[in-house]
Design an enzyme around this catalytic site. Structure first.
Site, PDB file in Angstrom:
ATOM      1  N   THR A 281     -21.318 -16.646 -25.025  1.00 51.42           N
ATOM      2  CA  THR A 281     -22.345 -15.669 -24.772  1.00 51.42           C
ATOM      3  C   THR A 281     -21.804 -14.658 -23.889  1.00 51.42           C
ATOM      4  O   THR A 281     -20.912 -14.788 -23.137  1.00 51.42           O
ATOM      5  CB  THR A 281     -23.589 -16.330 -24.000  1.00 51.42           C
ATOM      6  OG1 THR A 281     -24.132 -17.412 -24.807  1.00 51.42           O
ATOM      7  CG2 THR A 281     -24.691 -15.431 -23.564  1.00 51.42           C
ATOM      8  N   PHE A 283     -22.072 -11.915 -21.086  1.00 49.67           N
ATOM      9  CA  PHE A 283     -23.281 -11.332 -20.218  1.00 49.67           C
ATOM     10  C   PHE A 283     -22.756 -10.251 -19.617  1.00 49.67           C
ATOM     11  O   PHE A 283     -21.445  -9.830 -19.435  1.00 49.67           O
ATOM     12  CB  PHE A 283     -22.827 -12.634 -18.816  1.00 49.67           C
ATOM     13  CG  PHE A 283     -23.610 -13.787 -19.179  1.00 49.67           C
ATOM     14  CD1 PHE A 283     -22.841 -14.710 -20.109  1.00 49.67           C
ATOM     15  CD2 PHE A 283     -24.683 -14.328 -18.789  1.00 49.67           C
ATOM     16  CE1 PHE A 283     -23.406 -16.160 -20.434  1.00 49.67           C
ATOM     17  CE2 PHE A 283     -25.372 -15.647 -19.023  1.00 49.67           C
ATOM     18  CZ  PHE A 283     -24.712 -16.468 -19.711  1.00 49.67           C
TER      19      PHE A 283
END
Ligand code: PEP
Ligand code: MN
Length: 677
Positions: A281, A283
């Protein structure tokens, strides 16, 4: 590997011990080497030297390959090993140089979620690498995390923006677009989802799984095998772990990180349950002020733009990067909320907003896109094989000759730049559903001063259309001089205007009077009008600059043309490039007309700006009998369009009746202007 012929088990043990010792020496030496790299970084920092010296790196590797050959070592192996070692040194040095920039060693960071959430783990990874300690503001939603930064409760927020398995996290994209925060960093976090249960729980006995929707998407294949379980959505991965700890029920499990298991004293029932093992992921780290990236640290810039929907629009925008030799690293598209005809494109590219080449690219883009906003420049986490040396050349859009290239920034007029001819020589064309304002054709906008009823607006729209009008106007939020005058029907009126526009195929324009209403009005209206009384309402201008609708900016009744252009700059500099101006009369000593129509505004503005200029003779004259001659004069002097007020029964109009044309007067005017007849 085969044992050597003749060696005995005891010998092998001995050899393995020797290998262990050698490996331990290698590790110690690597740590020692790392300490030396850091010392070099400190020297580079003091003497302001760039963090990479590529030719020295290549010489060093060549030297090690040669030395390795003396020891009978394979050149490929030595090459690979030392490239890794050198890259690691570069990373250590760049991180150190980035860190020395920031004197602060502790920050307050807002995240969505509690301790053990992926947002927290990713933040930890990001700030640990910089030697910065973090205290957390734990928010329930992404919007709350951003609000904490906007209120000043946290210095930064760390939010997930995309996942390699489940894709873009659209809610965060939309929130960031509307926030006024800057991207100051990003971090790629490897997400390792685990199935967690209380001690003693077994997968076969599970009945329910608490799970964040993103985790459901990323672990869908594993969850499909557990068809005896019900999936219960949870807003937060770590919170789902905390909850099952509290429930202490062996039939309930959660999907969260191993860290969450440790934190809440849960058992890991199964590790690595994501569809893809490589599950990352990304960020982003956002803050109220842009990041300052020290020289020598490779950086990346994130922008968002919309390009309009004509063939080749996106390709033309991307070729600006190609022409400047700038590497694009990410392109993501998202629909514009409530505006299905257009897409927003999010782009990341190598380079910093302070690079001259990047500035030229962004300037070039503002000339051709409909919306452009820089989200921020920040240190790039990826090591690139080459330092980024952009060609510092001016990018000349196709079809323009070098001779007509823009004047240098220094000679730009004071107080505005993006709206100036110096910035963009070609006329901007504002396009709304096929209607082009700023081209060769005169665009007619007509309608009532204020929307009063269904019948009134429907009857007016019919006449506007049949006589050749292109756009329907109608005020719903009326900025009246007296608080006792009719203030407009608000959103109810907007509904009527939009329906009437749809019924007759006319895009609609309506005034917005407060920043809070920009989003709501932009949801429905095709063009936002900012009226004379709000020309210097800077909060309103900025909010309109963040909207994805064209803006008609009317000249303040006591404002100079340069002040009008500076007001337009507020809109342009927020990103929205779809702006046109409207001369509507100014206050002078003359009282024979409501205002004095300053027709010279048209040629003067056309000299100074590429933005289209239209004229509103109705508010200038204040008298319907004067509207036609002033309209014809405006056409003659080169206005791109006209806006007139018309009403089915001006005597009963709730506002501006005296200046509103009767339907037959409007039809006659249209014929005189050359529309049909
Ligand atoms: C209008 O066009 O409805 C209006 C109120 O105009 P102005 O802002 O020019 O007075
Ligand atoms: Mn009016």
């Amino acid at each position: 590997m085969n044992d050597k012929a003749g060696s005995r088990p005891g010998d092998i043990e001995q050899i393995r011990d020797d290998i262990d010792r050698i490996d331990s020496d290698i590790l110690k030496l690597l740590a020692e080497r790392k300490a030396h790299s850091l010392r070099i970084a400190k020297e580079k920092g003091i003497h302001d030297r760039p963090s990479r010296d590529q030719s020295r790196e290549e010489d060093l590797i060549a030297d090690r390959i040669a030395a390795g050959m003396d020891h009978d070592l394979d050149s490929g192996l030595v090459n690979r090993l030392w490239r890794e070692i050198v890259n690691d040194s570069v990373r250590i040095q760049q991180e150190f140089l980035g860190r020395t920039e920031s004197p602060r060693r502790a920050v307050t960071v807002a995240i969505q979620g509690i301790d053990g959430s992926y947002s927290q783990l990713a933040s930890q990874q990001f700030f640990d690498a910089k030697g910065i300690s973090v205290s957390y503001v734990r928010a329930q939603t992404f919007a709350d995390a951003l609000a904490a930064v906007q209120r000043g409760d946290a210095e930064m927020a760390v939010l997930p923006i995309e996942n390699t398995t489940s894709g873009a996290i659209s809610e965060v994209y939309d929130l960031l677009l509307n926030s006024r925060l800057h991207f100051v960093g990003d971090v790629r976090f490897r997400v390792r989802h685990c199935l967690l249960g209380i001690e003693g729980a077994a997968i076969a006995d599970l009945r329910r799984i608490y799970c964040h929707p993103q985790a459901v998407a990323q672990c869908s294949e594993f969850l499909a095998q557990l068809d005896h379980c019900e999936v219960v959505y949870f807003s937060d991965t770590a919170l789902s772990g905390k909850r099952i700890r509290e429930l202490n029920d062996p039939t309930i499990a959660a999907i969260a990180s191993e860290e969450a298991a440790r934190l809440f004293g849960l058992a890991v029932l199964k590790n690595g349950i994501a569809n893809r093992d490589e599950n990352y992921t990304r960020f982003v780290v956002v803050a109220p002020e842009p990041a300052e990236v020290p020289d020598g640290v490779p950086s990346k810039t994130s922008i968002v733009m919309s390009v309009g929907n004509h063939p080749g629009a996106l390709m033309d925008a991307l070729s600006v990067f190609h022409d400047a030799d700038i590497n694009l690293v990410m392109l993501e598209s998202r629909p514009i909320p409530h505006n299905p005809r257009e897409e927003l494109f999010y782009l990341d590219f190598d380079g910093n907003i302070s690079d001259p080449a990047v500035q030229v690219v962004l300037e070039t883009l503002t000339r051709q896109v409909r919306f452009l906003k820089v989200l921020g420049s920040y240190p790039s986490r990826d090591l690139r094989p080459k330092p980024i040396e952009h060609k510092v050349t001016k990018v000349i859009p196709k079809g323009r000759s070098a001779l007509t290239d823009l004047a240098p920034t220094a000679s730009m007029p004071k107080g505005y730049k993006l709206g100036s001819r110096g910035h963009k020589e070609q006329n901007t064309i504002v396009e709304i559903s096929g209607v082009k304002i700023g081209g060769d054709d005169l665009v007619m906008i007509a309608g009532p001063c204020a929307v009063e009823s269904w019948d009134q607006v429907m009857a007016t729209a019919k006449v506007v259309k049949e006589a050749g009008g292109a756009l329907l106007r109608g005020g719903c939020f009326k900025p009246r001089t007296s608080p006792y005058s009719f203030q407009g029907l608000g959103y109810e009126g907007l509904e009527m205007l939009v329906e009437a526009g749809k019924a007759y195929g006319l895009p609609v324009v309506t005034e917005v009077v407060s920043p809070e209403d920009v989003e709501g009005v932009a949801r429905k209206a095709d063009i936002l009008q900012i009226g004379t009384r709000n020309m210097q309402n800077f909060a309103l201008l900025s909010a309109a600059g963040r909207a994805h609708r064209p803006v008609m900016l009317k000249r303040g009744m006591s404002s100079s043309l340069d002040e009008l252009l500076q007001a337009a700059e507020y809109i342009l500099s927020e990103g929205n490039q779809q702006v046109f101006l409207c001369e509507r009369g100014i206050r002078t000593f003359e009282t024979s007309t409501r205002n004095t129509l300053d027709l010279s505004a048209v040629p003067v503005l056309r000299q100074r700006t590429h933005l289209p200029v239209i004229v509103d003779p109705s508010h200038a004259a204040g008298d319907r009998e004067l509207v036609a001659p002033l309209a014809l004069a405006a056409q003659a002097i080169g206005a791109h369009g006209l806006m007139v007020e018309i009403h089915p029964d001006p005597e009963t109009a709730l506002s501006d009746g005296p200046q509103s044309l009767r339907f037959d007067q409007y039809r006659d005017l249209m014929v005189a202007l050359g529309f049909g007849g």
